[in-house]
Design a protein around this motif. Sequence first.
Motif, PDB file in Angstrom:
ATOM      1  N   LEU A   1     -36.666  58.640 -48.150  1.00  0.00           N
ATOM      2  CA  LEU A   1     -37.233  57.553 -48.934  1.00  0.00           C
ATOM      3  C   LEU A   1     -38.367  58.083 -49.800  1.00  0.00           C
ATOM      4  O   LEU A   1     -39.029  59.072 -49.458  1.00  0.00           O
TER       5      LEU A   1
ATOM      6  N   TYR B   1     -41.950  56.537 -51.596  1.00  0.00           N
ATOM      7  CA  TYR B   1     -42.892  55.441 -51.681  1.00  0.00           C
ATOM      8  C   TYR B   1     -43.926  55.772 -52.740  1.00  0.00           C
ATOM      9  O   TYR B   1     -44.265  56.944 -52.969  1.00  0.00           O
TER      10      TYR B   1
ATOM     11  N   PRO C   1     -48.421  51.757 -49.147  1.00  0.00           N
ATOM     12  CA  PRO C   1     -47.277  52.361 -49.848  1.00  0.00           C
ATOM     13  C   PRO C   1     -46.224  51.300 -50.178  1.00  0.00           C
ATOM     14  O   PRO C   1     -45.930  50.431 -49.349  1.00  0.00           O
TER      15      PRO C   1
ATOM     16  N   PHE D   1     -45.131  59.493 -52.241  1.00  0.00           N
ATOM     17  CA  PHE D   1     -44.852  60.104 -50.950  1.00  0.00           C
ATOM     18  C   PHE D   1     -43.347  60.188 -50.739  1.00  0.00           C
ATOM     19  O   PHE D   1     -42.620  59.209 -50.943  1.00  0.00           O
TER      20      PHE D   1
ATOM     21  N   LYS E   1     -36.459  59.945 -42.412  1.00  0.00           N
ATOM     22  CA  LYS E   1     -36.323  59.096 -41.233  1.00  0.00           C
ATOM     23  C   LYS E   1     -35.873  59.943 -40.052  1.00  0.00           C
ATOM     24  O   LYS E   1     -34.876  60.673 -40.139  1.00  0.00           O
TER      25      LYS E   1
ATOM     26  N   LEU F   1     -40.842  57.367 -39.618  1.00  0.00           N
ATOM     27  CA  LEU F   1     -40.824  58.078 -40.897  1.00  0.00           C
ATOM     28  C   LEU F   1     -41.774  59.262 -40.801  1.00  0.00           C
ATOM     29  O   LEU F   1     -42.897  59.130 -40.303  1.00  0.00           O
TER      30      LEU F   1
ATOM     31  N   PHE G   1     -43.746  61.788 -43.197  1.00  0.00           N
ATOM     32  CA  PHE G   1     -44.186  61.807 -44.593  1.00  0.00           C
ATOM     33  C   PHE G   1     -44.673  63.178 -45.025  1.00  0.00           C
ATOM     34  O   PHE G   1     -45.225  63.955 -44.219  1.00  0.00           O
ATOM     35  N   GLY G   2     -44.504  63.455 -46.336  1.00  0.00           N
ATOM     36  CA  GLY G   2     -45.202  64.557 -46.953  1.00  0.00           C
ATOM     37  C   GLY G   2     -46.631  64.148 -47.273  1.00  0.00           C
ATOM     38  O   GLY G   2     -47.021  62.991 -47.073  1.00  0.00           O
ATOM     39  N   ALA G   3     -47.404  65.082 -47.811  1.00  0.00           N
ATOM     40  CA  ALA G   3     -48.815  64.832 -48.091  1.00  0.00           C
ATOM     41  C   ALA G   3     -49.040  64.074 -49.390  1.00  0.00           C
ATOM     42  O   ALA G   3     -50.155  63.628 -49.659  1.00  0.00           O
TER      43      ALA G   3
ATOM     44  N   TYR H   1     -49.037  53.400 -38.510  1.00  0.00           N
ATOM     45  CA  TYR H   1     -49.267  54.752 -39.007  1.00  0.00           C
ATOM     46  C   TYR H   1     -50.765  54.950 -39.221  1.00  0.00           C
ATOM     47  O   TYR H   1     -51.485  54.004 -39.563  1.00  0.00           O
TER      48      TYR H   1
ATOM     49  N   GLY I   1     -56.270  62.487 -47.874  1.00  0.00           N
ATOM     50  CA  GLY I   1     -55.548  63.618 -48.450  1.00  0.00           C
ATOM     51  C   GLY I   1     -54.255  63.974 -47.734  1.00  0.00           C
ATOM     52  O   GLY I   1     -53.622  64.987 -48.058  1.00  0.00           O
ATOM     53  N   GLN I   2     -53.851  63.143 -46.776  1.00  0.00           N
ATOM     54  CA  GLN I   2     -52.626  63.410 -46.018  1.00  0.00           C
ATOM     55  C   GLN I   2     -51.667  62.233 -46.137  1.00  0.00           C
ATOM     56  O   GLN I   2     -52.041  61.145 -46.579  1.00  0.00           O
ATOM     57  N   GLY I   3     -50.420  62.478 -45.734  1.00  0.00           N
ATOM     58  CA  GLY I   3     -49.465  61.391 -45.654  1.00  0.00           C
ATOM     59  C   GLY I   3     -49.645  60.622 -44.361  1.00  0.00           C
ATOM     60  O   GLY I   3     -50.293  61.088 -43.420  1.00  0.00           O
ATOM     61  N   PRO I   4     -49.104  59.419 -44.286  1.00  0.00           N
ATOM     62  CA  PRO I   4     -49.191  58.635 -43.047  1.00  0.00           C
ATOM     63  C   PRO I   4     -48.533  59.356 -41.875  1.00  0.00           C
ATOM     64  O   PRO I   4     -47.488  59.992 -42.021  1.00  0.00           O
TER      65      PRO I   4
ATOM     66  N   GLN J   1     -38.706  50.344 -44.088  1.00  0.00           N
ATOM     67  CA  GLN J   1     -40.020  49.877 -43.660  1.00  0.00           C
ATOM     68  C   GLN J   1     -40.854  49.504 -44.879  1.00  0.00           C
ATOM     69  O   GLN J   1     -40.946  50.261 -45.846  1.00  0.00           O
TER      70      GLN J   1
ATOM     71  N   PHE K   1     -44.723  48.320 -46.102  1.00  0.00           N
ATOM     72  CA  PHE K   1     -46.082  48.519 -45.612  1.00  0.00           C
ATOM     73  C   PHE K   1     -47.032  47.414 -46.045  1.00  0.00           C
ATOM     74  O   PHE K   1     -46.895  46.827 -47.122  1.00  0.00           O
TER      75      PHE K   1
END
Lengths: 110, 111
Positions: A34, A36, A44, A89, A93, A98, A100-102, B35, B40-43, B100, B102
């Motif tokens: 996915l 976002y 997101p 992002f 899954k 999920l 996630f990347g940064a 989450y 600076g990071q992803g969830p 999902q 948010f």
Amino acid sequence: DQQVKQNSPSLSVQEGRISILNCDYTNSMFDYFLWYKKYPAEGPTFLISISSIKDKNEDGRFTVFLNKSAKHLSLHIVPSQPGDSAVYFCAAKQGNKLVFGAGTILRVKS
Amino acid sequence: DAGVTQSPTHLIKTRGQQVTLRCSPKSGHDTVSWYQQALGQGPQFIFQYYEEEERQRGNFPDRFSGHQFPNYSSELNVNALLLGDSALYLCASSLSGHTQYFGPGTRLTVL
């Protein structure tokens, strides 16, 4: 152990041009991906997804490409608009969660 | 159609205290996931609730606990707060494991 990586922290694109955001993953068991978009002070927002049985999915200006052999996916935005400026992002899954990347900050200049 | 809502918007606590965050899912959704997003990071996935039970848990200590109510709303509790717990806490809802969606998040600051 970062299973989903977005190696470009930021990207700047001119309005009307194509934006390409990239994402790599390491776990070959991931079967659904996915994208976002996130604006400051908001959660997101879901953009588009793709199942591993496909290699492309389109929704209006947004197209996601999946290359399973390279464990790589990309999001194309055409044409880019100033309102697309946000953090993007990539997520995979894994069961019910999920991963996630940064994130990549996209700036679309008018 | 109301989306996912979270309360409070912002919260300031001191080390050692306990906090409770709340989430109401999107109408028609039955699953709630939590989450943590550090700067600076992803969830990062904390856990998911379905049918009032914790269905899956991420790599978070037992200080993080949750609950889901019969109306599908959910709470996240964090005990013995540490400075490192300062983050944006996001709730996401879905219908039986599908996409999902948010909420806006709760910004927690631990001093």
